[in-house]
Design a protein around this motif. Structure first.
Motif: not given
Length: 257
Positions: A1-30
């Motif tokens: 199981m992969k668990l991640v902590t990630y300070n986005l510094n604004g989820i709306r501004a970084r939404l493409p980065r978040l989705i990219e990260y989820l798709q690439r790393e496939q963490p179980d919990i974020v």
């Protein structure tokens, strides 16, 4: 199981980065921090389209924390730390996911020192310590993940001189962090990289900090004994910090059996 902590510094501004990260790393919990959006503004449709469910505690323009889980929805345990009913900051959320108790933490910055902001930081850390002790008493696998806004040791910053007057590097902040860890928590990242000198998780946007590797370590995953027994690894995903319009934090991931 992969668990991640990630300070986005604004989820709306970084939404493409978040989705990219989820798709690439496939963490179980974020565990996300610094959402900077109200509860109703969280882009939950995009998150669910990526295969994740979420619980969150938002605040318009500031703070904000969330726990995402792949597949099965996390079960909310609490929002906010106990001990101060008048605390309106959205800085703590706790949930159950994947057989773990997980907290997403966005600890106060505390700057400038010598002000009520630094006092608030230290009092918030006292409340975190008190609640963490209660979680340990449950004798369950628990992970306290997030942006702690504390640089634990000299080797966790690129420059002692540059941070000498910063709330993140004050002896009082470091002592409070040590009191927390010494309850019986394992600092997962340092446990797997005990001798690495530049184990950084944050690089400021200014003065070419990223290009110079002038960072520091403030994003931590603290594991209870039952979670620490299951640890298989820990790493900083620096590639995410190098992306276009990235957060100033890199995600930090642990592997749990």
């Amino acid at each position: 199981m992969k668990l991640v902590t990630y300070n986005l510094n604004g989820i709306r501004a970084r939404l493409p980065r978040l989705i990219e990260y989820l798709q690439r790393e496939q963490p179980d919990i974020v565990c996300l921090q610094e959402l900077k959006c109200a509860d109703e503004a969280l882009p939950i449709v995009d998150i669910e389209a990526a295969g994740y469910h979420a619980v969150w505690h938002g605040q318009k323009g500031f703070n904000g924390v969330a726990v995402l889980a792949k597949g099965e929805a996390p079960t909310l345990r609490r929002v906010g730390l106990p001990g101060d009913p008048d605390d309106t900051h959205s800085r703590y959320i706790e949930a159950e996911a994947g057989g773990l108790v997980v907290a997403s933490i966005y600890l106060p910055n505390g700057n400038p020192i010598g002000t009520e902001k630094f006092d608030y930081k230290l009092k918030w850390m006292e409340r975190l310590c008190a609640h963490a002790a209660e979680l340990l008493a449950e004798e369950r696998p628990v992970v306290l993940a997030g942006d702690y806004n504390v640089i634990p040791e000299d080797r966790d910053t690129f420059s002692r001189r540059a941070m000498a007057n910063d709330a993140l590097f004050q002896p009082e902040s470091q002592q409070a962090f040590r009191r927390l860890v010494n309850q019986g928590w394992t600092d997962a990242l340092r446990a797997f990289h005990p001798d690495e000198p530049k184990l950084f998780t944050f690089w400021d946007y200014t003065a070419g900090a990223w290009q110079r590797d002038a960072g520091f370590r403030i994003d931590h995953l603290l594991c209870s004994p039952r979670a620490a027994d299951r640890l298989l690894g820990a790493e900083v995903h620096k590639w995410a910090r190098a992306e276009e319009k990235a957060s100033d934090h890199a995600p930090v991931a642990i592997e749990v059996a």
